[in-house]
Design an enzyme around this catalytic site. Sequence first.
Site, PDB file in Angstrom:
ATOM      1  N   CYS A 112      56.817 103.607  29.902  1.00 56.70           N
ATOM      2  CA  CYS A 112      56.860 103.431  28.444  1.00 56.70           C
ATOM      3  C   CYS A 112      56.085 102.223  27.950  1.00 56.70           C
ATOM      4  O   CYS A 112      55.348 102.304  26.960  1.00 56.70           O
ATOM      5  CB  CYS A 112      58.300 103.385  27.943  1.00 56.70           C
ATOM      6  N   HIS A 150      63.199  99.859  26.609  1.00 50.73           N
ATOM      7  CA  HIS A 150      62.208 100.850  26.179  1.00 50.73           C
ATOM      8  C   HIS A 150      61.374 100.269  25.053  1.00 50.73           C
ATOM      9  O   HIS A 150      61.849  99.441  24.266  1.00 50.73           O
ATOM     10  CB  HIS A 150      62.922 102.123  25.711  1.00 50.73           C
ATOM     11  N   ASP A 166      56.274 107.932  19.974  1.00 49.43           N
ATOM     12  CA  ASP A 166      56.744 107.594  21.318  1.00 49.43           C
ATOM     13  C   ASP A 166      56.105 108.539  22.321  1.00 49.43           C
ATOM     14  O   ASP A 166      56.538 109.677  22.487  1.00 49.43           O
ATOM     15  CB  ASP A 166      58.264 107.703  21.387  1.00 49.43           C
TER      16      ASP A 166
END
Length: 328
Positions: A112, A150, A166
């Site tokens: 991420c 995250h 995302d």
Amino acid sequence: MDSVQADSVQADSVQPDSVQPDSVQADPVQADPVQAPTAASPLDAPLVEAYLRRLGVEFPAWPTADVLRELHLRHLRAVPFENLSVHLGEEIVLEERRLVEKVATTGRGGFCYELNGAFGALLTALGFDVTPLAGRVYGAEGRLGIPYDHLALLVRTVDAGEWLADVGFGAHSHHPLRFEHRGKQDDPGGVFRIVEAGADAAGVKGGAGRPARGSGGVPGASDLDVVRDDRRVYRLEVRPRVLGDFVAGAWWHSTSPESHFTRSPVCSRVTEDGGRLTLSGRRLKVTDPQGESVERELAGDEEVLGVYRERFGIALERVPVARGGETA
């Protein structure tokens, strides 16, 4: 950060889905005759062009919601969510240019921090207003993960307000989500909602707020939960962050035996038909758009390397070995 709820294949029953990012089937983003990054971007024009080339698009004319939507989907198809650096002993450096070079010039993906860090740098170069946000992923029994667990992106467009982008959570939304909308948002990846978060395990209701647009004020907004198919996926702090804030989280996820990323190599991407392809260790899984999947164990190193190369566009010299010594 998700572990890619691995969608994995019995490849003989599914047609190979070779990765050729430049040939992703989608309407091309409208090109701008002046192909130059914005002044706020640390990226030079050749690097931005290389990134866009990997996604199969030209420099867009305007930072609009439609452009963001297409870039988001193309990124999920062309750039795998993967943790191979953890198992290849490669350094993970959270600097925008280094992250973009990894994606744009070496044909790799990342987890991420890397994927959303690189995508945020690209969007900034294209004229979008991008704010990194910190998230904590819900785990077993609804427990939240570590701080800076995250990284996601709040993106403002010139024509349609704010969006949650995302491209670094594995199996998640295919398109950006409307950030201010609190109702259901249908997506090929599921039905999503962004809702106000309740108190955490300590009884604290988070929310330091975020600066009001165009001012230094703090409106006191609460933290938000991102919900997929009625299951809370991760909690977002609304306070703006910078990439350097996530260094400790990236270090923990790439070194701790408690992190699922240190347990096995994983590589996953959205397929052109809206399904998902995942290689977890040596187990290959293909999931179709309806959620039906088949999987099989790959026979040897050459087959593993061939799948990385032909299905994910990643050329490796050796098979990643899981931290701790087990063969991947």
